[in-house]
Write a protein that holds these residues in place. Structure first.
Motif, PDB file in Angstrom:
ATOM      1  N   VAL A   1      22.853  45.855  49.421  1.00  0.00           N
ATOM      2  CA  VAL A   1      22.744  45.749  50.763  1.00  0.00           C
ATOM      3  C   VAL A   1      21.224  45.222  50.917  1.00  0.00           C
ATOM      4  O   VAL A   1      20.863  44.470  51.965  1.00  0.00           O
ATOM      5  N   PHE A   2      20.375  45.723  50.183  1.00  0.00           N
ATOM      6  CA  PHE A   2      18.751  45.324  50.116  1.00  0.00           C
ATOM      7  C   PHE A   2      18.438  44.510  49.296  1.00  0.00           C
ATOM      8  O   PHE A   2      17.262  44.341  48.767  1.00  0.00           O
ATOM      9  N   GLY A   3      19.328  43.551  48.867  1.00  0.00           N
ATOM     10  CA  GLY A   3      19.153  42.511  47.910  1.00  0.00           C
ATOM     11  C   GLY A   3      19.422  42.583  46.493  1.00  0.00           C
ATOM     12  O   GLY A   3      19.041  41.592  45.667  1.00  0.00           O
ATOM     13  N   GLY A   4      19.747  43.805  46.083  1.00  0.00           N
ATOM     14  CA  GLY A   4      19.995  43.819  44.496  1.00  0.00           C
ATOM     15  C   GLY A   4      21.385  43.076  44.162  1.00  0.00           C
ATOM     16  O   GLY A   4      22.079  42.429  45.021  1.00  0.00           O
ATOM     17  N   ASP A   5      21.295  42.716  43.090  1.00  0.00           N
ATOM     18  CA  ASP A   5      22.754  42.301  42.344  1.00  0.00           C
ATOM     19  C   ASP A   5      24.139  42.892  42.681  1.00  0.00           C
ATOM     20  O   ASP A   5      23.822  44.252  42.652  1.00  0.00           O
ATOM     21  N   ARG A   6      25.018  42.202  43.072  1.00  0.00           N
ATOM     22  CA  ARG A   6      26.228  43.035  43.506  1.00  0.00           C
ATOM     23  C   ARG A   6      27.201  42.986  42.206  1.00  0.00           C
ATOM     24  O   ARG A   6      27.321  41.757  41.892  1.00  0.00           O
ATOM     25  N   ASP A   7      27.463  44.146  41.656  1.00  0.00           N
ATOM     26  CA  ASP A   7      28.575  44.107  40.738  1.00  0.00           C
ATOM     27  C   ASP A   7      29.822  43.582  41.022  1.00  0.00           C
ATOM     28  O   ASP A   7      30.244  43.876  42.217  1.00  0.00           O
ATOM     29  N   ALA A   8      30.495  42.501  40.395  1.00  0.00           N
ATOM     30  CA  ALA A   8      31.714  42.033  40.799  1.00  0.00           C
ATOM     31  C   ALA A   8      32.909  43.202  40.697  1.00  0.00           C
ATOM     32  O   ALA A   8      33.896  42.751  41.169  1.00  0.00           O
ATOM     33  N   GLU A   9      32.585  44.067  39.924  1.00  0.00           N
ATOM     34  CA  GLU A   9      33.868  45.132  40.188  1.00  0.00           C
ATOM     35  C   GLU A   9      33.464  46.474  40.866  1.00  0.00           C
ATOM     36  O   GLU A   9      34.188  47.358  40.776  1.00  0.00           O
ATOM     37  N   SER A  10      32.504  46.280  41.664  1.00  0.00           N
ATOM     38  CA  SER A  10      31.972  47.332  42.634  1.00  0.00           C
ATOM     39  C   SER A  10      33.169  47.294  43.701  1.00  0.00           C
ATOM     40  O   SER A  10      33.777  46.429  44.056  1.00  0.00           O
ATOM     41  N   PRO A  11      33.105  48.425  44.281  1.00  0.00           N
ATOM     42  CA  PRO A  11      34.195  48.500  45.613  1.00  0.00           C
ATOM     43  C   PRO A  11      34.151  47.697  46.554  1.00  0.00           C
ATOM     44  O   PRO A  11      32.894  47.337  46.809  1.00  0.00           O
ATOM     45  N   MET A  12      35.045  47.528  47.220  1.00  0.00           N
ATOM     46  CA  MET A  12      35.162  46.416  48.284  1.00  0.00           C
ATOM     47  C   MET A  12      35.856  47.124  49.436  1.00  0.00           C
ATOM     48  O   MET A  12      36.812  48.053  49.431  1.00  0.00           O
ATOM     49  N   SER A  13      35.489  46.763  50.805  1.00  0.00           N
ATOM     50  CA  SER A  13      36.202  47.291  52.051  1.00  0.00           C
ATOM     51  C   SER A  13      37.243  46.303  52.206  1.00  0.00           C
ATOM     52  O   SER A  13      37.356  45.491  51.479  1.00  0.00           O
ATOM     53  N   VAL A  14      38.023  46.667  53.215  1.00  0.00           N
ATOM     54  CA  VAL A  14      38.970  45.558  53.830  1.00  0.00           C
ATOM     55  C   VAL A  14      38.164  44.174  54.297  1.00  0.00           C
ATOM     56  O   VAL A  14      38.706  43.137  54.311  1.00  0.00           O
ATOM     57  N   VAL A  15      36.957  44.149  54.798  1.00  0.00           N
ATOM     58  CA  VAL A  15      36.161  43.066  55.020  1.00  0.00           C
ATOM     59  C   VAL A  15      36.102  42.058  53.665  1.00  0.00           C
ATOM     60  O   VAL A  15      36.533  40.934  53.894  1.00  0.00           O
ATOM     61  N   GLY A  16      35.778  42.744  52.767  1.00  0.00           N
ATOM     62  CA  GLY A  16      35.359  42.013  51.367  1.00  0.00           C
ATOM     63  C   GLY A  16      36.815  41.721  50.885  1.00  0.00           C
ATOM     64  O   GLY A  16      36.876  40.466  50.248  1.00  0.00           O
ATOM     65  N   ALA A  17      37.887  42.459  50.913  1.00  0.00           N
ATOM     66  CA  ALA A  17      39.179  42.030  50.403  1.00  0.00           C
ATOM     67  C   ALA A  17      39.582  40.847  51.201  1.00  0.00           C
ATOM     68  O   ALA A  17      40.278  40.070  50.642  1.00  0.00           O
ATOM     69  N   THR A  18      39.465  40.882  52.719  1.00  0.00           N
ATOM     70  CA  THR A  18      40.028  39.930  53.467  1.00  0.00           C
ATOM     71  C   THR A  18      39.364  38.619  52.925  1.00  0.00           C
ATOM     72  O   THR A  18      39.950  37.504  52.941  1.00  0.00           O
ATOM     73  N   ARG A  19      38.068  38.577  52.797  1.00  0.00           N
ATOM     74  CA  ARG A  19      37.145  37.495  52.550  1.00  0.00           C
ATOM     75  C   ARG A  19      37.641  36.588  51.247  1.00  0.00           C
ATOM     76  O   ARG A  19      37.842  35.508  51.089  1.00  0.00           O
ATOM     77  N   ILE A  20      37.997  37.592  50.145  1.00  0.00           N
ATOM     78  CA  ILE A  20      38.656  37.176  48.928  1.00  0.00           C
ATOM     79  C   ILE A  20      40.108  36.651  49.153  1.00  0.00           C
ATOM     80  O   ILE A  20      40.343  35.538  48.495  1.00  0.00           O
ATOM     81  N   GLY A  21      40.749  37.163  49.946  1.00  0.00           N
ATOM     82  CA  GLY A  21      41.950  36.646  50.290  1.00  0.00           C
ATOM     83  C   GLY A  21      41.960  35.270  50.755  1.00  0.00           C
ATOM     84  O   GLY A  21      42.597  34.471  50.539  1.00  0.00           O
ATOM     85  N   GLY A  22      40.918  35.048  51.776  1.00  0.00           N
ATOM     86  CA  GLY A  22      40.784  33.646  52.430  1.00  0.00           C
ATOM     87  C   GLY A  22      40.499  32.704  51.378  1.00  0.00           C
ATOM     88  O   GLY A  22      40.711  31.662  51.169  1.00  0.00           O
ATOM     89  N   GLU A  23      39.535  33.082  50.188  1.00  0.00           N
ATOM     90  CA  GLU A  23      38.924  32.218  49.205  1.00  0.00           C
ATOM     91  C   GLU A  23      40.467  31.719  48.438  1.00  0.00           C
ATOM     92  O   GLU A  23      40.244  30.792  48.087  1.00  0.00           O
TER      93      GLU A  23
END
Length: 405
Positions: free
Chosen positions: A287-309
């Motif tokens: 959230v504060f600029g660190g690297d995001r692990d691709a396997e880190s937890p996602m919310s429905v917001v993140g899941a929806t975004r990937i669904g769109g991709e």
């Protein structure tokens, strides 16, 4: 199909998942002779509702959950004289447990059904396939990509070959970070333009460390809208083999295949849940600029975004697999024996059964339903913790989202 349309479709899939989870509770409750007061999808202000019999059905503004209000679900629930005979706490332990597990069973059923559809339509991934990053060939690195298939000309052997990478090598790590597939190798190298990457290579049973200069090249990468835009990434001039990771099935053979693959996905989901608490600090840092692990937890917001991709790229099998994965996650998450989750309420009913059987052996009368008063602080605390963690993950999905393409 565009990114926005795909995201909306995935959001609808999430809403249906939640609705069917609650319907699982509703259905078993009604079959068990319980009274359902309210059946709502979402939280917050009510957008629509209708009264049918003793039940109010409706939709609320925030589609992040839902609830099935069963009369007398706990000992703290106030009952009218009319509701008392139909109260959940008045029913047998078996019926109460079946009702509590109804939503979980529905999520598993949805997941298996979705996998069956994928198996018949496109096949399923083979969990036993060898997907290690095996080098098929090496080449020079084109500096420019013009469209999906055309690249600029290049000459020479390329940085990978110059550094000693050979066809048949297995790239096991990049700069010490383990890689399980060629896609992971490519993803790590894209993040290192104009750097030197140390590849851990397995060759003839030996492990070698090769320092490879990563060239800066321009490639077309999907943005948040699913549009291909020129982006500077790293490349070293290697091509991976294409393992046979998908198997095709008939309408009949797809049934056991879907069940077997469901077991695999449930196992992987359980493994992810076990790591969930350890992943939260990394999500906070992202959230504060660190690297995001691709396997880190996602919310429905993140899941929806990937669904769109995925929809934008017409990756419909992956789209459906992700929806199945979401259902398996909801099932296993709700199994956790912590109130207010379904598994927490099941644990309390099981405690009642064990306690009363011990009392019978001692010649004492059963005590009946557990009084929830002392448990309320635990329910409030866990609920607050889940809300805080959920908000953090949502913020991370907005400011530092995960991308699969």
């Amino acid at each position: 199909m565009g990114f926005a349309t795909g995201a909306v479709l995935f959001a609808v899939g999430i809403a249906l998942t939640i609705a069917l989870h609650e319907f699982g509770h509703y259905l078993i409750a009604r079959l068990s002779g319980m009274r359902v007061r309210r059946f709502f999808i979402g939280f917050g202000p009510t957008l629509w509702s209708v009264q049918r019999g003793h039940t109010t059905y409706g939709i609320k503004a925030l589609p992040f959950g839902g609830f099935c209000d069963i009369a007398g679900m706990t000992s703290l629930d106030e009952l009218t004289p009319e509701e008392a005979p139909y109260a959940m706490v008045r029913k047998s332990a078996l019926r109460r447990i079946a009702t509590l597990l109804g939503g979980i069973a529905m999520n598993i059923l949805i997941g298996v059904t979705v996998l069956y559809v994928v198996a018949v339509g496109a096949g399923l991934p083979d969990p036993k396939a060898d997907v290690r990053a095996v080098v098929e060939s090496t080449s020079c690195v084109p500096e420019q990509q013009y469209d999906a298939e055309r690249f600029s000309d290049c000459t020479g052997t390329g940085p990978a070959a110059t550094a000693g990478v050979l066809p048949g090598d297995i790239i096991a790590a990049v700069d010490g970070e383990t890689t399980r597939s060629f896609g992971e190798v490519a993803a790590l190298l894209r993040q290192r333009p104009a750097q030197v990457a140390t590849l851990t290579v397995e060759r003839d049973g030996r492990e070698l460390l090769l320092d490879v200069p990563v060239e800066s090249v321009t490639r077309l990468v999907p943005n948040e809208a699913g549009e291909l835009v020129p982006t500077t990434v790293g490349a070293i001039g290697v091509r991976g083999t294409t393992p046979a990771v998908w198997r095709e099935y008939s309408a009949v053979s797809a049934v056991p295949a879907a069940v077997e693959f469901s077991g695999f996905m449930l196992q992987q989901t359980a493994y992810g849940l076990a790591k969930f608490p350890l992943a939260i600090p990394g999500v906070v840092q992202s959230v504060f600029g660190g690297d995001r692990d691709a396997e880190s937890p996602m919310s429905v917001v993140g899941a929806t975004r990937i669904g769109g991709e995925l929809a934008a790229g017409s990756h419909w099998s992956a789209f459906l697999l992700m929806l199945a994965s979401l259902n398996f996650f909801l099932a296993l998450f709700n199994v956790l024996p912590v109130p207010p989750l379904d598994g927490g309420h099941v644990a309390i009913v099981c405690y009642e059964v064990i306690r009363d059987r011990i009392r019978r052996l001692r010649g004492l009368a059963p005590l009946g339903p557990v009084h929830y008063g002392p448990i309320v602080p635990i329910i409030v605390g866990v609920s607050a913790l889940l809300v805080v963690v959920g908000v953090v993950i949502i913020v991370a999905d907005i400011v530092n989202p995960i991308s699969v393409l």
